[in-house]
Structure formats: C-alpha cells, structure tokens
Scaffold this motif. Structure first.
Motif, PDB file in Angstrom:
ATOM      1  N   ASN A  78       4.548  -0.362  12.666  1.00 33.52           N
ATOM      2  CA  ASN A  78       3.939  -1.648  12.316  1.00 33.52           C
ATOM      3  C   ASN A  78       4.034  -2.569  13.517  1.00 33.52           C
ATOM      4  N   THR A  79       3.047  -2.499  14.394  1.00 33.38           N
ATOM      5  CA  THR A  79       3.091  -3.256  15.644  1.00 33.38           C
ATOM      6  C   THR A  79       2.989  -4.758  15.443  1.00 33.38           C
ATOM      7  N   SER A  80       2.544  -5.202  14.262  1.00 32.84           N
ATOM      8  CA  SER A  80       2.463  -6.644  14.017  1.00 32.84           C
ATOM      9  C   SER A  80       3.824  -7.225  13.651  1.00 32.84           C
ATOM     10  N   ASN A  81       4.755  -6.383  13.234  1.00 32.68           N
ATOM     11  CA  ASN A  81       6.100  -6.749  12.763  1.00 32.68           C
ATOM     12  C   ASN A  81       6.089  -7.862  11.721  1.00 32.68           C
ATOM     13  N   ALA A  82       5.018  -7.952  10.930  1.00 31.25           N
ATOM     14  CA  ALA A  82       4.917  -8.985   9.895  1.00 31.25           C
ATOM     15  C   ALA A  82       5.734  -8.597   8.664  1.00 31.25           C
ATOM     16  N   THR A  83       6.234  -9.591   7.960  1.00 27.15           N
ATOM     17  CA  THR A  83       7.042  -9.325   6.772  1.00 27.15           C
ATOM     18  C   THR A  83       6.205  -8.833   5.601  1.00 27.15           C
ATOM     19  N   THR A  84       4.901  -8.788   5.746  1.00 27.43           N
ATOM     20  CA  THR A  84       4.042  -8.286   4.677  1.00 27.43           C
ATOM     21  C   THR A  84       3.402  -6.945   5.015  1.00 27.43           C
ATOM     22  N   ASP A  85       3.811  -6.309   6.114  1.00 27.59           N
ATOM     23  CA  ASP A  85       3.247  -5.007   6.471  1.00 27.59           C
ATOM     24  C   ASP A  85       3.555  -4.008   5.367  1.00 27.59           C
ATOM     25  N   GLU A  86       2.530  -3.233   5.003  1.00 27.09           N
ATOM     26  CA  GLU A  86       2.672  -2.331   3.873  1.00 27.09           C
ATOM     27  C   GLU A  86       1.825  -1.086   4.095  1.00 27.09           C
ATOM     28  N   LEU A  87       2.351   0.052   3.653  1.00 29.44           N
ATOM     29  CA  LEU A  87       1.627   1.321   3.674  1.00 29.44           C
ATOM     30  C   LEU A  87       1.582   1.829   2.248  1.00 29.44           C
ATOM     31  N   ASN A  88       0.404   2.254   1.794  1.00 27.32           N
ATOM     32  CA  ASN A  88       0.219   2.654   0.399  1.00 27.32           C
ATOM     33  C   ASN A  88      -0.217   4.109   0.309  1.00 27.32           C
ATOM     34  N   TYR A  89       0.410   4.849  -0.610  1.00 28.87           N
ATOM     35  CA  TYR A  89       0.045   6.232  -0.909  1.00 28.87           C
ATOM     36  C   TYR A  89      -0.158   6.381  -2.409  1.00 28.87           C
ATOM     37  N   THR A 122       8.411   8.010 -16.217  1.00 28.78           N
ATOM     38  CA  THR A 122       7.215   8.654 -16.747  1.00 28.78           C
ATOM     39  C   THR A 122       6.523   9.469 -15.667  1.00 28.78           C
ATOM     40  N   SER A 123       6.005  10.631 -16.038  1.00 27.17           N
ATOM     41  CA  SER A 123       5.284  11.483 -15.085  1.00 27.17           C
ATOM     42  C   SER A 123       3.870  10.968 -14.895  1.00 27.17           C
ATOM     43  N   GLY A 124       3.383  11.044 -13.661  1.00 28.59           N
ATOM     44  CA  GLY A 124       2.001  10.650 -13.423  1.00 28.59           C
ATOM     45  C   GLY A 124       1.733  10.260 -11.986  1.00 28.59           C
ATOM     46  N   LEU A 125       0.477   9.958 -11.714  1.00 26.84           N
ATOM     47  CA  LEU A 125       0.042   9.501 -10.402  1.00 26.84           C
ATOM     48  C   LEU A 125       0.445   8.036 -10.241  1.00 26.84           C
ATOM     49  N   VAL A 126       1.156   7.723  -9.169  1.00 30.53           N
ATOM     50  CA  VAL A 126       1.658   6.362  -8.960  1.00 30.53           C
ATOM     51  C   VAL A 126       1.226   5.847  -7.592  1.00 30.53           C
ATOM     52  N   ASP A 127       1.284   4.541  -7.441  1.00 34.71           N
ATOM     53  CA  ASP A 127       1.160   3.914  -6.126  1.00 34.71           C
ATOM     54  C   ASP A 127       2.546   3.886  -5.514  1.00 34.71           C
ATOM     55  N   PHE A 128       2.721   4.574  -4.394  1.00 38.33           N
ATOM     56  CA  PHE A 128       3.991   4.592  -3.676  1.00 38.33           C
ATOM     57  C   PHE A 128       3.790   3.785  -2.405  1.00 38.33           C
ATOM     58  N   ASN A 129       4.499   2.664  -2.279  1.00 37.09           N
ATOM     59  CA  ASN A 129       4.305   1.735  -1.164  1.00 37.09           C
ATOM     60  C   ASN A 129       5.565   1.601  -0.336  1.00 37.09           C
ATOM     61  N   ILE A 130       5.367   1.480   0.970  1.00 35.93           N
ATOM     62  CA  ILE A 130       6.450   1.138   1.890  1.00 35.93           C
ATOM     63  C   ILE A 130       6.158  -0.275   2.365  1.00 35.93           C
ATOM     64  N   LEU A 131       7.069  -1.190   2.095  1.00 36.62           N
ATOM     65  CA  LEU A 131       6.859  -2.610   2.392  1.00 36.62           C
ATOM     66  C   LEU A 131       7.978  -3.112   3.303  1.00 36.62           C
TER      67      LEU A 131
END
Length: 108
Positions: A4-15, A73-82
C-alpha cells in the motif's frame, strides 16, 4: 507482492472467499519495520483478527500468524484486509505482503 504505497489508514484489499463454518487463523509473509501498520482482517465487514507488522528494524520475509477467530456459517464471504491502525511506536501505516493464507483450525 502487495504494497500500500499510499500508506493511508483506509487502504483496503477485498477478496471473495468460501469459508466453511469453523475456527481460523491467518498467516502472512511480509516485511516488518518501523513504518508498518496493523492489518485488520474482516469477514463480511466484521473485524475478526489483526496482525501487527511493526518491528524495531526492517526485516524481509517474516512469517506472522494472527490470533484465532470463529466463523459460524458456511458460505461465500467478503474477506478484507484493512490498514486502519498502527503500533504506537510505528511512524506510519505501510504494508508489504508477499503471501497470505487462511487456515481452518477447527470445526464449528
């Protein structure tokens, strides 16, 4: 490599990830250092666990593991790195990941 080259406190990656119900830990391989932040791992917007990438000097290819967390619960989820916090001794919110795994350690 993810950085995260911006080093912002809101940088997020979503899977999108299929997670069966159970107990999990997150493993990462990363660089640690004096300017690294704390990665928050969220499942469907719920903060489940963190990994602090701060260290007193720069170290490459460090393997770190999170505390365990439950997913009911089992299922497809949003997995985020924040990136939203940092160690009190860290000067910034940078993150450099080269590997990520989600390990199921127990059943629900």
């Amino acid at each position: 490599v993810l950085e995260n080259t911006s080093n912002a406190t809101t940088d997020e990656l979503n899977y999108k990830v299929w997670l069966p119900a159970g107990t999990y830990i997150v493993h990462i391989r990363c660089a640690t250092g004096t300017n690294k932040g704390i990665a928050h791992f969220l499942v469907d917007t719920v903060d489940k666990t963190t990994i602090d990438m701060y260290s007193g000097s720069t170290v490459q290819s460090v393997f770190l593991t999170s505390a365990s967390f439950s997913h009911t619960t089992s299922g497809l989820v949003d997995f985020n790195i924040l990136m939203s916090t940092k160690n009190g001794s860290s000067s910034d919110y940078y993150m450099n990941l080269s590997a990520l795994s989600i390990e199921r350690t127990g059943t629900a």
